[in-house]
Enzyme design. Sequence first.
Site, PDB file in Angstrom:
ATOM      1  N   GLU A  21       0.828  -1.197   0.000  1.00 38.49           N
ATOM      2  CA  GLU A  21       0.000   0.000   0.000  1.00 38.49           C
ATOM      3  C   GLU A  21       0.863   1.248   0.000  1.00 38.49           C
ATOM      4  O   GLU A  21       1.957   1.257   0.559  1.00 38.49           O
ATOM      5  CB  GLU A  21      -0.920  -0.008   1.222  1.00 38.49           C
ATOM      6  CG  GLU A  21      -1.916  -1.141   1.116  1.00 38.49           C
ATOM      7  CD  GLU A  21      -2.829  -1.299   2.325  1.00 38.49           C
ATOM      8  OE1 GLU A  21      -3.958  -1.753   2.134  1.00 38.49           O
ATOM      9  OE2 GLU A  21      -2.418  -0.961   3.442  1.00 38.49           O
ATOM     10  N   CYS A  46       6.771  -7.022   6.908  1.00 43.33           N
ATOM     11  CA  CYS A  46       7.907  -6.451   7.630  1.00 43.33           C
ATOM     12  C   CYS A  46       8.493  -7.519   8.539  1.00 43.33           C
ATOM     13  O   CYS A  46       7.769  -8.332   9.103  1.00 43.33           O
ATOM     14  CB  CYS A  46       7.450  -5.261   8.470  1.00 43.33           C
ATOM     15  SG  CYS A  46       8.814  -4.331   9.229  1.00 43.33           S
ATOM     16  N   CYS A  92      -0.511   5.922   9.741  1.00 43.11           N
ATOM     17  CA  CYS A  92       0.706   5.215  10.171  1.00 43.11           C
ATOM     18  C   CYS A  92       0.362   3.935  10.898  1.00 43.11           C
ATOM     19  O   CYS A  92      -0.454   3.934  11.818  1.00 43.11           O
ATOM     20  CB  CYS A  92       1.491   6.037  11.188  1.00 43.11           C
ATOM     21  SG  CYS A  92       2.416   7.364  10.504  1.00 43.11           S
ATOM     22  N   CYS A 152       3.539   8.571   0.896  1.00 41.56           N
ATOM     23  CA  CYS A 152       4.065   7.645   1.896  1.00 41.56           C
ATOM     24  C   CYS A 152       4.178   6.295   1.202  1.00 41.56           C
ATOM     25  O   CYS A 152       3.170   5.742   0.774  1.00 41.56           O
ATOM     26  CB  CYS A 152       3.106   7.595   3.083  1.00 41.56           C
ATOM     27  SG  CYS A 152       3.560   6.360   4.306  1.00 41.56           S
ATOM     28  N   CYS A 156       7.169  -4.710  15.857  1.00 45.55           N
ATOM     29  CA  CYS A 156       6.604  -3.651  16.691  1.00 45.55           C
ATOM     30  C   CYS A 156       5.173  -4.041  17.058  1.00 45.55           C
ATOM     31  O   CYS A 156       4.349  -4.317  16.178  1.00 45.55           O
ATOM     32  CB  CYS A 156       6.613  -2.319  15.943  1.00 45.55           C
ATOM     33  SG  CYS A 156       8.259  -1.845  15.396  1.00 45.55           S
ATOM     34  N   CYS A 204       2.018  -2.111  15.532  1.00 49.05           N
ATOM     35  CA  CYS A 204       1.934  -1.851  14.086  1.00 49.05           C
ATOM     36  C   CYS A 204       1.249  -2.994  13.350  1.00 49.05           C
ATOM     37  O   CYS A 204       1.604  -4.163  13.530  1.00 49.05           O
ATOM     38  CB  CYS A 204       3.341  -1.636  13.531  1.00 49.05           C
ATOM     39  SG  CYS A 204       3.352  -1.302  11.766  1.00 49.05           S
TER      40      CYS A 204
HETATM   41  N1  SAH Z   1       9.764   0.654   9.672  1.00 47.16           N
HETATM   42  C1  SAH Z   1       9.872   2.069   9.562  1.00 47.16           C
HETATM   43  C2  SAH Z   1       8.839   2.699   8.647  1.00 47.16           C
HETATM   44  C3  SAH Z   1       7.410   2.207   8.727  1.00 47.16           C
HETATM   45  S1  SAH Z   1       6.442   2.654  10.133  1.00 47.16           S
HETATM   46  C4  SAH Z   1       9.849   2.705  10.938  1.00 47.16           C
HETATM   47  O1  SAH Z   1       9.671   1.969  11.914  1.00 47.16           O
HETATM   48  O2  SAH Z   1      10.076   3.889  11.047  1.00 47.16           O
HETATM   49  C5  SAH Z   1       6.145   4.365  10.000  1.00 47.16           C
HETATM   50  C6  SAH Z   1       5.852   5.044  11.315  1.00 47.16           C
HETATM   51  O3  SAH Z   1       4.558   4.675  11.829  1.00 47.16           O
HETATM   52  C7  SAH Z   1       6.833   4.690  12.420  1.00 47.16           C
HETATM   53  O4  SAH Z   1       7.198   5.824  13.141  1.00 47.16           O
HETATM   54  C8  SAH Z   1       6.016   3.750  13.280  1.00 47.16           C
HETATM   55  O5  SAH Z   1       6.526   3.661  14.578  1.00 47.16           O
HETATM   56  C9  SAH Z   1       4.650   4.374  13.203  1.00 47.16           C
HETATM   57  N2  SAH Z   1       3.557   3.495  13.593  1.00 47.16           N
HETATM   58  C10 SAH Z   1       3.466   2.168  13.462  1.00 47.16           C
HETATM   59  N3  SAH Z   1       2.283   1.711  13.924  1.00 47.16           N
HETATM   60  C11 SAH Z   1       1.596   2.793  14.347  1.00 47.16           C
HETATM   61  C12 SAH Z   1       0.292   2.987  14.885  1.00 47.16           C
HETATM   62  N4  SAH Z   1      -0.533   1.959  15.076  1.00 47.16           N
HETATM   63  N5  SAH Z   1      -0.085   4.248  15.194  1.00 47.16           N
HETATM   64  C13 SAH Z   1       0.734   5.281  14.963  1.00 47.16           C
HETATM   65  N6  SAH Z   1       1.967   5.173  14.441  1.00 47.16           N
HETATM   66  C14 SAH Z   1       2.404   3.942  14.132  1.00 47.16           C
END
Ligand code: SAH
Length: 350
Positions: A94, A114, A339, A107, A118, A121
């Site tokens: 996406e 991945c 995000c 974006c 996390c 996420c």
């Molecule tokens: N792997 C990379 C890029 C993808 S995530 C990274 O970790 O930076 C992009 C951003 O979204 C990151 O800052 C991540 O921590 C944030 N993110 C992930 N899940 C989220 C959520 N449920 N709510 C808000 N931000 C989130």
Amino acid sequence: MTSKKRDIRALTKEQLRTFFTENGDKSFRGNQVYEWLWSKSAHSFDAMTNLSLQTREMLETHFVINHIKVDDMQRSTDGTVKNAVKLHDGLVVESVLIPTDTRTTACVSSQVGCSLDCKFCATARLKRMRNLNPDEIYDQVAAINQESLLYYNHKLSNIVFMGMGEPLMNYKNVLASIEKITSPEGLGMSPKRITVSTSGVPKMIKKLADDAVKFNLAVSLHSAIDEVRTQIMPFNVNFPLSDLRESLEYWYAKTNRAVTYEYVVWQGINDTKEAIRALVKFCKYIPSKVNIIEYNPIDDGAFQQASKKAISDYVSVLEMNDITVNVRRSRGKDIDAACGQLANKEISTK
Ligand code: SAH
């Protein structure tokens, strides 16, 4: 058979020029094709209208163009657009277009799924299926650029690598895509308008510094206390904050450029004075600023956005310490485009 054909966009311009001379044509034909493939983003050889039919057929017998296909597009009430992008092998990633008054941001995804874990996420639940090729990343940007022109009448102004995947775990291809995006023969965008966001892979942050990249670096920090960070981002066990700090100091020594820390504040996890103090301390290691991002729930209820008071405590303490902080509002939440919400249903149900 299609599988025997080569992906034409894996060739450099020089290789394309050589291909034509070896096939009894002029080398400049390679330049023409290169322009079609990149700055004109052609999806087929038929679209290359300044080539003879014979040349187009010849290309067809040797090569394929593995162009992405925007399979589904959703528009949010706030103007955000989410593309479900089908890759040549049927997998889906996406990408998102985020318009504001002053800029239009793409974006983009760097991996299918991945490999990181996390806990907050949605993409992390998909596991990593494969890395995207440079052209698959480039195509996402080109597609969003076209949508931006169509819907908002101006070109894309910024790119963030904050879609699916960990860009620094697909280092070579991400850098190759940025080279094409910034090249005058591609989209000619300035690297200053590109931000690569990483969960913090120290070795690769150092490599970025060694490679003297010109784009911006953002680190998803979320906690400056190891025990807390490991709880929400378990890979932190292998890449602890001391290593992250060292790599960021290396980055700053080599590039002289600040970093942005992305930070979500959750109830009962990092909404404490101790957490704020630790963040302030971390921010002082090298010049940096903080983006506090809103939490976008991913359905299991394990994480809850902290109170307004907790967030304003962060803001006031950071500001008191002369650290720039922005509180970012989520965009595209109604279409799961915000995000951490990118987890295409087609993939997750496979
Ligand atoms: N792997 C990379 C890029 C993808 S995530 C990274 O970790 O930076 C992009 C951003 O979204 C990151 O800052 C991540 O921590 C944030 N993110 C992930 N899940 C989220 C959520 N449920 N709510 C808000 N931000 C989130």
